[in-house]
Every structure is written in structure tokens, then in C-alpha cells.
Design an enzyme around this catalytic site. Sequence first.
Site, PDB file in Angstrom:
ATOM      1  N   HIS A   7       0.823  -1.211   0.000  1.00 23.47           N
ATOM      2  CA  HIS A   7       0.000   0.000   0.000  1.00 23.47           C
ATOM      3  C   HIS A   7       0.853   1.255   0.000  1.00 23.47           C
ATOM      4  O   HIS A   7       2.039   1.214   0.310  1.00 23.47           O
ATOM      5  CB  HIS A   7      -0.983   0.029   1.190  1.00 23.47           C
ATOM      6  CG  HIS A   7      -0.348  -0.008   2.547  1.00 23.47           C
ATOM      7  ND1 HIS A   7      -0.146  -1.168   3.245  1.00 23.47           N
ATOM      8  CD2 HIS A   7       0.118   0.975   3.340  1.00 23.47           C
ATOM      9  CE1 HIS A   7       0.417  -0.906   4.409  1.00 23.47           C
ATOM     10  NE2 HIS A   7       0.598   0.406   4.495  1.00 23.47           N
ATOM     11  N   HIS A  79       4.004   7.020   3.786  1.00 31.92           N
ATOM     12  CA  HIS A  79       4.944   5.910   3.619  1.00 31.92           C
ATOM     13  C   HIS A  79       4.506   4.964   2.507  1.00 31.92           C
ATOM     14  O   HIS A  79       3.357   5.013   2.057  1.00 31.92           O
ATOM     15  CB  HIS A  79       5.146   5.134   4.932  1.00 31.92           C
ATOM     16  CG  HIS A  79       3.937   4.411   5.454  1.00 31.92           C
ATOM     17  ND1 HIS A  79       3.089   4.941   6.412  1.00 31.92           N
ATOM     18  CD2 HIS A  79       3.425   3.174   5.167  1.00 31.92           C
ATOM     19  CE1 HIS A  79       2.143   4.069   6.686  1.00 31.92           C
ATOM     20  NE2 HIS A  79       2.300   2.982   5.937  1.00 31.92           N
ATOM     21  N   GLU A 130       7.565   0.947   5.152  1.00 33.41           N
ATOM     22  CA  GLU A 130       7.011  -0.088   6.019  1.00 33.41           C
ATOM     23  C   GLU A 130       7.254  -1.427   5.320  1.00 33.41           C
ATOM     24  O   GLU A 130       7.041  -1.556   4.113  1.00 33.41           O
ATOM     25  CB  GLU A 130       5.516   0.155   6.199  1.00 33.41           C
ATOM     26  CG  GLU A 130       4.815  -0.897   7.059  1.00 33.41           C
ATOM     27  CD  GLU A 130       3.312  -0.613   7.234  1.00 33.41           C
ATOM     28  OE1 GLU A 130       2.736   0.130   6.418  1.00 33.41           O
ATOM     29  OE2 GLU A 130       2.715  -1.149   8.184  1.00 33.41           O
TER      30      GLU A 130
HETATM   31 CO    CO Z   1       1.064   1.287   6.307  1.00 32.71          CO
END
Ligand code: CO
Length: 134
Positions: A7, A79, A130
Amino acid sequence: MIGKLNHVAIVVPDLAAATALYRDTLGAEVSAPLPLPEHGVTTVFVVLPNTKIELLHPLGEDSPVAKFLATSPAGGIHHLCYEVRDIRAARDRLRAAGARVLGDGEPRTGAHGKPVLFLHPKDFCGTLIELEQA
Ligand code: CO
């Protein structure tokens, strides 16, 4: 080592408005809001055919995304999340290469109930990364 883009996370000042924007204006499928007190955020996931967009809004007193909104009141990209097969092996390999893993380096449970870690943006082209064990 990294696999799919899981994502892209966007911090938003108004979660309901951002959800409506993605659902009604952009015509995307959106999830219900999910509070994640451990991470200091409430998330809404926008499901796209090839990846997801994670809408992030501060939750609680010392939310890590509150500072982001203080400097970028309109919100913005926060992020990128890449999938890895073995998050501890990925962490050890990155540390050996000199990359900084945020926090105590122990994976925490992320928005999908899977282990996640964050990497220092200064080590990755100015982008907070991440890693999620997929
Ligand atoms: Co995230």
C-alpha cells in the site's frame, strides 16, 4: 527481497472527507475505519486492483501522524509498504547493510494483522518504508 507494493499511505486531515473522496469521486472500494491505538492512527483502506491506499488519521495524544499534519495541514504521502516473506530475515539483512530500523526492531502487528517494521527515511531516498510480512 521486497515483493509487491502492499500500500501507499496518505495522511489526511479529515478521514470522512477523504473516504468520501475515494469512494464517491474516484469510485473506489473503501473499508470501514479501523482504529489502531498501538500505532496512534485510524486507517481506512482503499482497495485497488493492484495495491491499496491507506488513509491515515491521528488517533490519541502522541500520534506519529499528528506531527505530519502540523507541518503539512493538507495531508500528503506518508509511507510506502513493501511485502517481504520473512520480516526478521529482512530486518537482519537491512541492519547488516547499515539501514536503521525504527523502534526496538521487533515487528509489531500492523493494520492487516500481520507483522510490520518501519525503516528510517534518511536511509531510503527520503521515504518512510514499512515492511509487511505477507
Ligand atoms: Co502502512
